[in-house]
Design an enzyme around this catalytic site. Structure first.
Site, short mmCIF file in Angstrom:
data_model
loop_
_atom_site.label_atom_id
_atom_site.label_comp_id
_atom_site.label_asym_id
_atom_site.label_seq_id
_atom_site.Cartn_x
_atom_site.Cartn_y
_atom_site.Cartn_z
N HIS A 259 0.97 -1.13 0.01
CA HIS A 259 -0.03 -0.10 0.12
C HIS A 259 0.80 1.41 0.06
CE1 HIS A 259 -3.45 2.77 1.02
NE2 HIS A 259 -4.24 1.77 0.48
N ASP A 310 -8.02 -5.33 -0.72
CA ASP A 310 -8.38 -6.28 -1.91
C ASP A 310 -8.03 -7.76 -1.85
OD1 ASP A 310 -9.43 -4.13 -3.55
OD2 ASP A 310 -7.49 -3.44 -3.99
N1 CMC Z 1 4.20 -7.57 -4.64
C1 CMC Z 1 5.67 -7.30 -4.63
N2 CMC Z 1 6.60 -6.54 -4.19
C2 CMC Z 1 5.71 -5.48 -3.80
C3 CMC Z 1 4.48 -5.30 -3.91
C4 CMC Z 1 3.56 -6.24 -4.31
N3 CMC Z 1 2.25 -6.21 -4.02
N4 CMC Z 1 4.12 -4.00 -3.36
C5 CMC Z 1 5.14 -3.39 -3.00
N5 CMC Z 1 6.31 -4.13 -3.31
C6 CMC Z 1 7.45 -3.85 -3.24
C7 CMC Z 1 8.09 -3.12 -4.47
O1 CMC Z 1 8.68 -4.03 -5.38
C8 CMC Z 1 9.16 -2.50 -3.91
O2 CMC Z 1 10.26 -3.25 -3.72
P1 CMC Z 1 11.82 -2.62 -3.85
O3 CMC Z 1 11.90 -1.44 -2.83
O4 CMC Z 1 12.63 -3.97 -3.47
O5 CMC Z 1 11.89 -2.37 -5.48
C9 CMC Z 1 8.89 -1.79 -2.54
O6 CMC Z 1 7.77 -2.83 -2.05
C10 CMC Z 1 8.00 -0.55 -2.56
O7 CMC Z 1 6.87 -0.72 -3.62
P2 CMC Z 1 6.43 0.48 -4.64
O8 CMC Z 1 5.69 0.12 -5.53
O9 CMC Z 1 7.57 1.64 -4.88
O10 CMC Z 1 5.54 1.07 -3.44
P3 CMC Z 1 4.20 1.93 -3.85
O11 CMC Z 1 3.81 2.85 -2.81
O12 CMC Z 1 4.69 2.98 -5.09
O13 CMC Z 1 3.18 1.02 -4.28
C11 CMC Z 1 1.13 -0.26 -4.64
C12 CMC Z 1 1.86 0.85 -3.54
C13 CMC Z 1 -0.06 -0.34 -4.18
C14 CMC Z 1 0.87 0.30 -5.83
C15 CMC Z 1 2.01 -1.56 -4.77
O14 CMC Z 1 2.05 -2.08 -3.28
C16 CMC Z 1 1.37 -2.59 -5.50
O15 CMC Z 1 1.55 -2.46 -6.92
N6 CMC Z 1 0.73 -3.63 -4.90
C17 CMC Z 1 -0.15 -4.51 -5.70
C18 CMC Z 1 -1.41 -3.96 -6.28
C19 CMC Z 1 -2.46 -3.67 -5.35
O16 CMC Z 1 -2.51 -4.59 -4.61
N7 CMC Z 1 -3.08 -2.51 -5.34
C20 CMC Z 1 -4.16 -2.12 -4.42
C21 CMC Z 1 -3.90 -1.03 -3.51
S1 CMC Z 1 -4.93 -1.06 -1.99
C22 CMC Z 1 -6.64 -0.61 -2.69
C23 CMC Z 1 -6.62 0.67 -3.44
O17 CMC Z 1 -6.31 1.59 -2.90
O18 CMC Z 1 -7.09 0.46 -4.50
#
Ligand code: CMC
Length: 371
Positions: A259, A310
């Site tokens: 998240h 989710d």
């Molecule tokens: N699976 C694998 N690695 C992850 C995931 C994941 N779902 N989420 C974060 N990470 C890792 C990412 O690879 C990164 O690692 P590193 O620093 O080694 O490169 C680190 O955690 C930070 O991730 P980020 O993508 O830079 O963090 P963010 O704050 O931009 O991402 C997010 C938030 C929700 C986009 C991401 O966690 C994600 O893509 N999750 C999967 C999609 C998902 O479940 N979305 C629903 C979000 S909650 C409901 C809503 O609000 O809609």
């Protein structure tokens, strides 16, 4: 060069009095009330009232809101006609986006941006979206439309319009809890989209149409669908750990985890998970609970990343009998409350949302003479 906040990470863009996310304590409140307590003791209609009007309704105010909601569920023949012309192999979010646009085109007061007019439109969309989602669900299955029943509550009526029956109380309650938990979440991507559109003094239907587009993406609302597809692909909980580790080794994101705001845990997950587990036990869905536990444990061990809302919502909707592409439209039926409250709040003290960019293209140059 100015500091770039890619993805607006950490940027506080405006104030809001609608909800507060406190990542340090994993807490989410709507108008000051913890969301897990609202989910435990309130109906979704009461929470909608809270989000729009700032207070939980007393019995009389709730009855009036329910009456207005029940009376506005029908949609016009012209909107149904448009819905029926949208190809039934498109994503249901595409259809919903089109349908909301139609509701706006049909509304003679579309451009009245007064708070009273926008609250009335918010209530109308809240009442009509389930009718559109249920109609689309049935037409894709080749089934005839079931008209709304004004004698049933919001959740009961939705199941009635989809399946022709009202399910067991634990199924209804699980659905209602999901609606309450999905309703509002401060400046997430779709809500910020809605506020951006509203800030141009466009209309509330345009803001919601744009928000639906933003919610569709798998990094936002589309994750609930992706979670269930992933669980079905894995098939057997015994394979879940290996499956997840392989994805992580390939540097892939696993949907339903992580998240932007919560880094410790998503405050909504324990409530949704408990409702999902209770329903699954009564419905014979233990396989999906085992899958949940295996994936969660493997992700925590591998990367220490927690599930988001989710993750339990996807399998819960599956067990309720909904088709997977419809999961994000269910999210819309709930988040319409938060989006519209934010549009109204944005307009109360509006400033056009128009950030800057740092140019990285070619420097200014002359057009060649031959061009
Ligand atoms: N699976 C694998 N690695 C992850 C995931 C994941 N779902 N989420 C974060 N990470 C890792 C990412 O690879 C990164 O690692 P590193 O620093 O080694 O490169 C680190 O955690 C930070 O991730 P980020 O993508 O830079 O963090 P963010 O704050 O931009 O991402 C997010 C938030 C929700 C986009 C991401 O966690 C994600 O893509 N999750 C999967 C999609 C998902 O479940 N979305 C629903 C979000 S909650 C409901 C809503 O609000 O809609």
């Amino acid at each position: 060069m100015s500091t770039i906040h890619k993805g607006l990470v950490g940027v506080v863009a405006d104030t809001t009095a609608i909800s507060e996310v406190v990542p340090e304590t994993n807490s989410l409140t709507y108008r000051g009330y913890p969301v897990q307590e609202l989910a435990r003791s309130c109906s979704f209609e009461s929470v909608a009232h809270l989000i729009w009007y700032g207070e939980l309704p007393d019995a009389a105010a709730l009855a009036r809101l329910s009456e207005r909601e029940g009376a506005q569920r029908e949609v016009t023949r012209s909107t149904i006609g448009v819905v029926d012309r949208v190809p039934d192999n498109c994503h249901p979010m595409d259809l919903l986006r089109t349908a909301v646009s139609c509701l706006g085109a049909e509304d003679p007061a579309e451009d009245d941006n007064s708070p009273a007019a926008n609250r009335a439109k918010a209530e109308a969309m809240f009442a009509k979206l389930p009718t559109i989602v249920a109609h689309d669900f049935r037409r894709r299955r080749g089934l005839a439309r079931i008209a709304p029943d004004p004698g049933l509550g919001f959740a009961e009526n939705f199941f009635h319009m989809c399946f022709g029956t009202v399910p067991a109380p634990e199924v209804l309650r699980c659905f209602e809890i999901s609606m309450i938990l999905y309703a509002e979440h401060s400046f997430n991507a779709s809500t910020f989209t809605a506020r951006t559109v509203a800030s141009t003094l466009s209309d509330i239907y345009s803001a919601v149409t744009a928000a639906i587009g933003a919610l569709k993406g798998p990094l936002h609302g589309g994750a609930n669908e992706a979670v269930m597809r992933m669980m079905l692909e894995i098939g057997d909980p015994a394979f879940a750990g290996d499956w997840l580790r392989e994805r992580l080794a390939a540097k892939e994101k696993v949907m339903g985890f992580g998240h932007r705001v919560y880094k410790d845990a998503d405050s909504r997950v324990p409530t949704m998970k408990a409702a999902f587990v209770e329903m699954a036990e009564l419905q014979g869905g233990q396989r999906w609970v085992a899958m949940y536990e295996e994936l969660e444990a493997a992700m925590m061990a591998a990367k220490g990343i927690h599930p988001n809302l989710d993750f339990p919502a996807g399998p819960a909707y599956y067990l309720m009998g909904f088709d997977i592409p419809m999961f994000t439209p269910l999210f819309v039926m709930s988040r319409i409350t938060g989006w519209t409250a934010h549009v109204i709040e944005q307009l109360e003290s509006n400033a056009l949302i128009r950030p800057l960019s740092a140019y990285t293209g070619l420097p200014q140059r002359a057009i060649p003479l031959a061009a």
